[in-house]
Design a protein around this motif. Structure first.
Motif, PDB file in Angstrom:
ATOM      1  N   GLN A 256       0.845  -1.183   0.000  1.00 57.64           N
ATOM      2  CA  GLN A 256       0.000   0.000   0.000  1.00 57.64           C
ATOM      3  C   GLN A 256       0.888   1.244   0.000  1.00 57.64           C
ATOM      4  O   GLN A 256       1.624   1.484   0.958  1.00 57.64           O
ATOM      5  N   ALA A 257       0.817   1.985  -1.091  1.00 53.56           N
ATOM      6  CA  ALA A 257       1.550   3.234  -1.214  1.00 53.56           C
ATOM      7  C   ALA A 257       0.689   4.367  -0.652  1.00 53.56           C
ATOM      8  O   ALA A 257      -0.537   4.245  -0.576  1.00 53.56           O
ATOM      9  N   PRO A 258       1.311   5.466  -0.262  1.00 53.17           N
ATOM     10  CA  PRO A 258       0.546   6.585   0.298  1.00 53.17           C
ATOM     11  C   PRO A 258      -0.546   7.053  -0.656  1.00 53.17           C
ATOM     12  O   PRO A 258      -0.302   7.274  -1.841  1.00 53.17           O
ATOM     13  N   GLY A 259      -1.756   7.164  -0.126  1.00 51.76           N
ATOM     14  CA  GLY A 259      -2.875   7.640  -0.918  1.00 51.76           C
ATOM     15  C   GLY A 259      -3.457   6.641  -1.889  1.00 51.76           C
ATOM     16  O   GLY A 259      -4.343   6.985  -2.689  1.00 51.76           O
ATOM     17  N   LYS A 260      -2.968   5.407  -1.850  1.00 47.77           N
ATOM     18  CA  LYS A 260      -3.457   4.383  -2.781  1.00 47.77           C
ATOM     19  C   LYS A 260      -4.065   3.211  -2.027  1.00 47.77           C
ATOM     20  O   LYS A 260      -3.822   3.025  -0.839  1.00 47.77           O
TER      21      LYS A 260
ATOM     22  N   ARG B 262      -4.630  -0.771  -1.088  1.00 44.75           N
ATOM     23  CA  ARG B 262      -3.758  -1.924  -0.924  1.00 44.75           C
ATOM     24  C   ARG B 262      -3.925  -2.842  -2.129  1.00 44.75           C
ATOM     25  O   ARG B 262      -5.048  -3.157  -2.533  1.00 44.75           O
TER      26      ARG B 262
ATOM     27  N   THR C  66       7.885   1.745  -3.799  1.00 49.06           N
ATOM     28  CA  THR C  66       7.835   2.266  -2.439  1.00 49.06           C
ATOM     29  C   THR C  66       6.442   2.102  -1.868  1.00 49.06           C
ATOM     30  O   THR C  66       5.453   2.551  -2.456  1.00 49.06           O
ATOM     31  N   ALA C  67       6.352   1.456  -0.723  1.00 44.46           N
ATOM     32  CA  ALA C  67       5.058   1.173  -0.108  1.00 44.46           C
ATOM     33  C   ALA C  67       5.290   0.473   1.223  1.00 44.46           C
ATOM     34  O   ALA C  67       6.408   0.061   1.546  1.00 44.46           O
TER      35      ALA C  67
ATOM     36  N   GLN D  37       7.923  -1.302   5.919  1.00 41.81           N
ATOM     37  CA  GLN D  37       8.128  -0.186   5.003  1.00 41.81           C
ATOM     38  C   GLN D  37       9.271  -0.476   4.045  1.00 41.81           C
ATOM     39  O   GLN D  37      10.376  -0.835   4.475  1.00 41.81           O
TER      40      GLN D  37
ATOM     41  N   THR E 235      11.258   1.547   1.033  1.00 38.14           N
ATOM     42  CA  THR E 235      11.451   2.836   0.382  1.00 38.14           C
ATOM     43  C   THR E 235      12.560   2.702  -0.645  1.00 38.14           C
ATOM     44  O   THR E 235      13.673   2.281  -0.312  1.00 38.14           O
TER      45      THR E 235
END
Length: 127
Positions: free
Chosen positions: A39-43, A45, A91-92, A122, A124
């Motif tokens: 799960q990336a930020p704002g997206k 899963r 990145t997620a 995490q 990155t």
């Protein structure tokens, strides 16, 4: 009660590799369908790699085919996700999930198919 413990995340440069681990306790890993999600930020899963119980064939999302490999070590009761050629879009937060028995392929990707989840790791990818 089955519990999943994810580990192995970190910071890596583009083109690098990481291996995530998902240690299973309270049950035999070979009895479960295991999935890796991210799960990336704002997206939302999304599922990336899957391994069904007692089966060696792996199923991978198109976005990671040829780069990510899921595997199982029954002796260690652990599932791994080897990630190569990592890119910034990888990145997620990565999660492992489990469901006892064998899911049909069409049910591998929905997160609602799984009733056991590990905490996130995490990853990155950045220079």
């Amino acid at each position: 009660e089955v519990q999943l413990q994810a580990s192995g995340g970190g910071l890596v440069q583009p083109g690098g590799s990481l291996r995530l681990s998902c240690a299973v306790s309270g049950g035999r890993v070979n009895d479960y369908t295991i999935g890796w999600f991210r799960q990336a930020p704002g997206k939302e899963r999304e599922g990336v790699s899957f391994l069904r119980n007692s089966e060696s064939r792996t199923i991978n999302a198109d976005s990671v085919k040829g780069r990510f490999t899921i595997s199982r070590d029954n002796a260690q009761n652990t599932v791994y996700l080897q990630m190569n050629s990592l890119q910034p879009e990888d990145t997620a937060v990565y999660f492992c999930a489990a469901r006892q028995g064998r899911l049909i392929i069409s049910n591998l990707y929905p997160i609602t198919s799984y009733n056991h989840w590990g905490q996130g790791a995490q990853v990155t990818v950045s220079s």
